[in-house]
Enzyme design. Structure first.
Site, short mmCIF file in Angstrom:
data_model
loop_
_atom_site.label_atom_id
_atom_site.label_comp_id
_atom_site.label_asym_id
_atom_site.label_seq_id
_atom_site.Cartn_x
_atom_site.Cartn_y
_atom_site.Cartn_z
N PHE A 28 0.91 -1.10 -0.08
CA PHE A 28 -0.01 0.08 -0.12
C PHE A 28 0.96 1.27 0.01
CE2 PHE A 28 -2.53 3.03 2.62
CZ PHE A 28 -3.64 3.03 1.52
N SER A 96 2.88 -6.80 2.80
CA SER A 96 1.84 -5.72 3.55
C SER A 96 0.41 -5.83 2.73
CB SER A 96 2.52 -4.17 3.27
OG SER A 96 1.49 -3.20 3.94
N MET A 97 0.04 -4.86 1.99
CA MET A 97 -1.34 -5.00 1.36
C MET A 97 -1.04 -6.05 0.19
SD MET A 97 -3.73 -2.29 -0.56
CE MET A 97 -2.60 -2.24 -2.17
N ASP A 196 7.40 -4.16 13.98
CA ASP A 196 6.66 -3.44 12.66
C ASP A 196 5.71 -2.22 13.12
OD1 ASP A 196 5.10 -3.11 10.50
OD2 ASP A 196 4.94 -5.06 9.97
N HIS A 226 8.95 -3.23 8.89
CA HIS A 226 7.93 -3.57 7.91
C HIS A 226 8.34 -4.05 6.68
CE1 HIS A 226 3.98 -3.88 6.66
NE2 HIS A 226 4.07 -2.87 5.46
#
Length: 251
Positions: A28, A96-97, A196, A226
């Site tokens: 994202f 992530s996304m 994270d 992250h």
């Protein structure tokens, strides 16, 4: 229709190889820059690798503001179709996304060979709270979330502003995916950074406990934040991804 030009290093990448395909999905507000090195390392082992640029990413936050989560799903579905034209087996890897979208594909396309999630997002209470606070206001953009990296002098190519509207799209996507985690039946490798600052590490534990496959493993990354694909543990991720693909493919 995007109106801004694509940033340098944010373009989609494609590395042709054998009949085992690997779809690699960025996160994202991020870009393919965060996944390109991982893609190259996997491609060096002979696999066909495709890393698409998601709609509204890698250009300007105004483009992302107009994107819907269904656009991102379609980006990944179309990329899967592209790989399946030449590949007999396809793995999907997402950060992530990108991990959220990877889980969506596994929920809806059980014929894929396996998935890898890296700090995947399925529940971000702070982001949801921020969106609910901002969604009816006049503020269109808030500070970006990119470059959560422990390693010094390394930067993620990502937007410095996050569209408020896009936050709502991510919230909706996470809810959709979270509700159907039990539909994941393919082999799954889960990476989770112990620290994270973007996605709570508890997300990875929830994924591990909620998916139905018996072939699943969680690897903790002790030395990365992250964006682990650009951090100290990036080679660990690449090595384990390659071993996972080798284990679950016949080529």
């Amino acid at each position: 229709m995007e109106k801004f030009r694509i940033m340098d290093q944010a373009e989609s990448f494609y590395f042709p190889g054998n009949e085992v395909g690997v779809l690699i999905v960025h996160g994202f507000t991020g870009t393919t820059q965060s996944m390109r090195d991982l893609g190259k390392q996997i491609a060096n082992e002979g696999y066909t690798v495709y890393g698409p640029r998601l709609t509204g990413h890698g250009t300007h936050p105004e483009d992302m503001e107009k994107a819907q989560y269904t656009d991102w799903i379609n980006d990944v579905k179309n990329s899967l179709d592209k790989l399946q034209e030449t590949c007999s087996a396809v793995f999907v890897i997402g950060l992530s996304m990108g991990g959220t979208l990877t889980l969506y594909i596994a929920e809806n396309h059980p014929g894929i060979a396996g998935i890898v999630t890296i700090n995947a997002a399925i529940d971000m209470p702070d982001l949801k709270e921020n969106f609910n606070t901002l969604k009816n206001g006049k503020e269109r953009f808030v500070d970006g979330i990119g470059s959560d990296i422990k390693k010094e002098d390394v930067a993620e190519l990502a937007y410095d502003k996050t569209p408020v509207r896009a936050m709502g799209e991510l919230v909706a996507l996470m809810e959709k995916v979270r509700q159907n985690l039990a539909d994941v039946t393919v082999p799954t490798l889960i990476f989770s950074s112990t620290v994270d600052h973007v996605v709570p590490p508890a997300n990875s534990r929830q994924i591990l406990e909620s998916i139905s496959t018996a072939d699943k493993d969680l690897v903790r990354l002790e030395n990365s934040y992250h964006v682990a694909t650009l951090d100290h543990d990036k080679d660990v991720i690449a090595d384990k991804c390659i071993a996972f693909i080798e284990q679950h493919s016949e080529v």
